[in-house]
Design an enzyme around this catalytic site. Sequence first.
Site, PDB file in Angstrom:
ATOM      1  N   GLY A   1       6.095 -24.877 -59.392  1.00  0.00           N
ATOM      2  CA  GLY A   1       5.309 -24.223 -58.334  1.00  0.00           C
ATOM      3  C   GLY A   1       5.585 -22.755 -58.106  1.00  0.00           C
ATOM      4  N   GLU A   2       6.856 -22.361 -58.147  1.00  0.00           N
ATOM      5  CA  GLU A   2       7.161 -20.958 -57.814  1.00  0.00           C
ATOM      6  C   GLU A   2       6.838 -20.008 -58.962  1.00  0.00           C
ATOM      7  OE1 GLU A   2       8.597 -23.223 -54.930  1.00  0.00           O
ATOM      8  OE2 GLU A   2       8.652 -21.080 -54.580  1.00  0.00           O
TER       9      GLU A   2
END
Length: 905
Positions: A866-867
């Site tokens: 996600g990041e």
Amino acid sequence: MIKRVLMVNGISRQVVCEQDESLANVLRQNLGLTSVKIGCGTGQCGSCSVIVDGKLIRSCSMKMRRVGDGAVILTTEGIGTPGNLHPIQMAWIAHGGAQCGFCTPGFIVSTYALLLANPKPTREDVRDWFQKYSNACRCTGYKQLVDAVMDAASVMRGEKSIDTLAFEIPKDGRIWGTKYPRPTAVAKVTGTLDYGADLGIRMPEDTLKLALVQAEVSHAKILSIDTSEAEKMPGVVKVVTHKDIKGKNRITGLITFPTNKGDGWDRPILCDEKVFQYGDAIAIVCADTEKNAKAAAAKVKVELERLPEYMSAPAAMADDAIEIHPGTPNVYFEQRIAKGGETAPVFDSAAHVIEDDFYVGRQPHMPIEPDVGFAFLDDEGKLCIHSKSIGLHLHLYMIAPGLGVEPDKLVMVQNPAGGTFGYKFSPTMEALVGAACLATGKPVFLNYTWKQQQQYTGKRSPFFMNVRMACDKDGKLLGMETDWTVDHGPYSEFGDLLTLRGAQFIGAGYDIPNIRGIGRTVATNHAWGSAFRGYGSPQSEFASEVLVDMLAEKIGMDPLEFRHKNVYRKGSTTPTGQDPEVYSLPEILDSLRPRYKEAKQRAKANSTAEIKRGVGISLGVYGCGLDGPDTAEVDAQLNPDGSVTILTCWHDHGQGADMGVLGTAHEALRPLGLSPDRIKLVLNDTRHCPNGGPAGGSRSQVVVGRGIKAACELLMGGMRKADNTFRTYQEMVDEKIAVRYNGKWSAPATECNENGQGSPFTSYMYGVFMAEMAVELATGKATVEKMTCVADIGKINNRLVVDGQMYGGLAQAIGLALSEDYEDIEKHATMKGAGFPYIKQIPDDMVVEYVESPRPEGPFGASGVGELPLTCPHAAVINAIHNACGVRIKKLPALPEKILAGLKG
Ligand code: FES
Ligand code: FES
């Protein structure tokens, strides 16, 4: 009041309502058609799109007086149902178009209208249509949505079989690494998944609706709060103030570092002595209807003494600034970094030195669904709070003492969330609905408007950074000096952790032997700092990724080759002195190189006197997990029918937690030969689920994933017979063998010390981003024409989920680079005002490729995802703008006027 007979989804329905009521509310509340979602509520997001008499409209902006008797209305419910999906819905599932899914019904209706008007659209026609009708999505990056429309259109024209849209389980039964659709996909595309506001409609009749009384200044002393007039207003049951709260009336930051000069008890549930930021809640009106609650809230009188408002870190650090929290200095935490030897002699003797200042601002999360939640007392007298929380156990302990509730009397549940991107790592309304429920003894419901969402939830914390780098004559990095200041708003929760990220990620990806630096956390009166995708890396890496480009330019080296020379290789260590777990950056850069060369040729060939084109690249690195020995617990249970239930908290921002759990558990349980539908999920409810930890820092796939693997292995261990076959449920019961097992995993990592040195994460994500930009010289307008990313996130669990994360993150990075901000409290309070990227701001041409290096600690080799796509693509955009027109933007966002000023300068 008016009466209307409407033909809704082919059925004649009668409604009686106020003529000023919106069609969206009537469809939702009176007719129960909750596929119609209310996001912005002001015509800017398209989530409420429906077709009225053949025309696509946004129903939040249409008053019932304008809806004629006999109007023919179509909502998503009328397009297809879970048992009878329309090709548009099938295509949405096949392309992973529904991530959080909140925008999805609006897009489905919009697509239906488009394909009626134009059965054979081009991709650009589709993009023009969604732009024209303001269909906004914050999760997907739009590309998959256009893919879905094109496929659906082909099926509807009879050119393609609908079967091509259905997922087929491979012959070996394995779904790991495939495009298996997430379990919630069907509910999302049919509008049958109940989000917080939908659940609110289905609450008991005596549920009180809440309205907040909020501060309209940013810093003040509270002299008095007078609720007497409000209490007399129609429908009002109670006006709750700080006096009604039985506990400490504070939300604790819980994990405050020992050297933090504050104690973490700085955020009031309801303001008592002071207002610390615009939007702070001062009172809660509980009434029979939302309308009555809001009318009464306007009658609460709050007498204030204004105090100086420190709206940025430099202002709060000025010598004459008063303490925002009396007794705690405004600069309340410092983090150093000291790696290798002293840097002064390195800089003195280096062939090349470069230094500059950088600023990354208060990026707003902008989920389409505004914050929403409710609370009730269950039959055991427990306070049950349902919200968008992505850290249920964490939040339980953050709010329980403030409310005066014993933790074992508090139950926290996550509702399906229409996007969070990290803002829900902080409690928002949980304590407010809890306080109102306790004060009234009634079920209560609170739904923020989108403006409240913007003005009273946390934002990305701005970093003010100064970075120096030194290299030798051949471009080998020798040292780095850093100074960073974090404006964390008034509330300290996780501010020290965020400041540590500056030590961990400025210069990440490069072998820099000597580093010295210091960062500090500053309390201000602007929006409180909360987690946001990338958490500290979009700020930290922006400084180093732009500076690296500048250094390469200074010494006459190509920026890709400069990076290639300096990235992690065997023997390199991260800024925190850790050995990377894999060394994929050289391979990633090698894979990008040919495309980079082509892109440069393209830019040169297509530049004109009016529009200059350029190419920029950047690196991104992020660690998966909470620092140190991050832990997750998961239960696996064998059911009487031989299916298995997985119970844990893998919270869903909309990223695909359900698929993350299912994919991991299915892979772990392969020896049992279960089909995916025989694995049941019970997620995100503290009454039933063990603590998986919060969904932040791309930790879930790694840490919760290992917990899932551990639980499944324990269960199969219990089931395994001597001959390696497995016991049935009945055999387990007969032999008195447990059928439920608790799996636990702790990351073998160490926290960073006072010098920022340690091995905080067992698994990292690595990527390289390339932006191709066009800059219009007359206006300064910069457009991203193509985005390419090569990523190493380890082995991939689910391709649809991972692609969705990548495209969506890239889109948010483009927004961060070019338009998004929450600095001006009024101007930036709407989606359009805050620079929300609609489809035409995001290129259709986005390419994502993967280098899948198996991670030693990740479950089945997986890392997080996600990041990564929001670590630093914005630096590639900024570097490409410089490459195109020579203007270097160091303070985001790169608005046209800034670029124009640079061009004129
Ligand atoms: S356009 Fe209607 S809710 Fe956003
Ligand atoms: S899937 Fe579009 S807003 Fe989340």
